[in-house]
Scaffold this active site. Structure first.
Site, PDB file in Angstrom:
ATOM      1  CD  GLU A   1      -0.820  44.544  91.008  1.00 28.27           C
ATOM      2  OE1 GLU A   1       0.406  44.403  91.106  1.00 28.27           O
ATOM      3  OE2 GLU A   1      -1.468  44.121  90.027  1.00 28.27           O
TER       4      GLU A   1
ATOM      5  CD  GLU B   1       0.214  40.665  86.245  1.00 28.97           C
ATOM      6  OE1 GLU B   1      -0.764  41.378  86.507  1.00 28.97           O
ATOM      7  OE2 GLU B   1       1.259  40.676  86.929  1.00 28.97           O
TER       8      GLU B   1
END
Length: 255
Positions: A236, A139
């Site tokens: 998130e 990520e």
């Protein structure tokens, strides 16, 4: 709104006022289709697995241990001189993921690391995860929230995935980080879609609930759906106040 959109509760940010098992049950009660974690390792995997079974929810992903957060660590898998520690972190995360039935592990590079070291760690992780049916995720993190993190752009991640050429190495496409660093979120999603293993969302720039800010998720997420994305999207974000009070955005998608 597009029909069929489903969401995963990121339990690293949501319902942080209660133990992990209670967060899993809260996510079920709120209508989430899955959960995901940052670092669940303080709760035994057998306990989490039982809670997931009771709630009838899959766990999509978890992270490798971050190292010493108090000392500034944010992952260690690209840090020269800490290769043994990184392998131990990868083993711990993959073992835990397999025990709870998770589908992916995000391998955290760390700050100030080296690409060659990270490649070796990812080779190790992909090899270990493949027989278990697990994907490995990488990520890019924006430099405002995580200065000096090794990966900050989707272009870097794409090059790594191409270099390793491992079918179980995928991109974690976090719309919040992509928007803050690069912009053009839909265009980048479209070009990277074959590489993407998971999507996460939050408002930009405050990382709050995805119902305000610079990204119009009310149009972006239906576009993802039209392009063929069929998996739960990770929520998130950091709620302001009680998590339940922040969930109007999800009800809007389902109405």
């Amino acid at each position: 709104m597009a029909q069929g959109l489903q969401f995963s509760a990121n339990l690293g940010f949501l319902w942080t006022d209660r133990p992990l098992v209670a967060r899993i049950h809260a996510a079920k009660a709120a209508g989430f289709a899955a959960v995901e974690c940052h670092w669940p390792f303080d709760t035994p995997a057998s306990v989490v697995k039982r809670a997931l079974t009771e709630a009838d929810l899959p766990m999509l992903a978890l992270n490798t241990p971050p190292g010493d957060l108090a000392s500034g660590d944010f992952g260690n898998c690209a840090l020269k001189g800490r290769e043994d520690e990184a392998k131990a972190a990868i083993c711990e995360a993959i073992t835990y993921a397999a025990e709870v039935g998770a589908r992916a592990v995000h391998v955290m590079a760390g700050k100030g690391g080296e690409i060659d070291v990270f490649i070796e760690a990812l080779e190790f992780a992909c090899e270990l995860a493949a027989p278990l049916g697990l994907n490995i995720l990488i990520e890019p993190l924006n430099p405002y929230d995580v200065p000096d993190y090794l990966l900050s752009t989707t272009g870097q991640a794409k090059a790594l995935i191409a270099a390793l050429n491992r079918p179980n190495l995928k991109l974690m496409f976090d719309c919040y980080h992509v928007a803050r660093t690069e912009g053009a979120v839909l265009e980048r999603f479209t070009s990277l879609q074959p590489l993407i293993g998971h999507i996460q969302i939050a408002a930009v720039p405050d990382r709050g609930a995805p119902d305000h800010g610079d990204i119009a998720y009310s149009t972006l997420l239906p576009a993802f759906s039209r392009l063929g994305w069929q998996h739960p999207i990770g929520a998130e974000y950091r709620p302001e106040g009680a998590t339940e009070a922040s969930l109007g955005w999800m009800r809007d998608f389902k109405s």
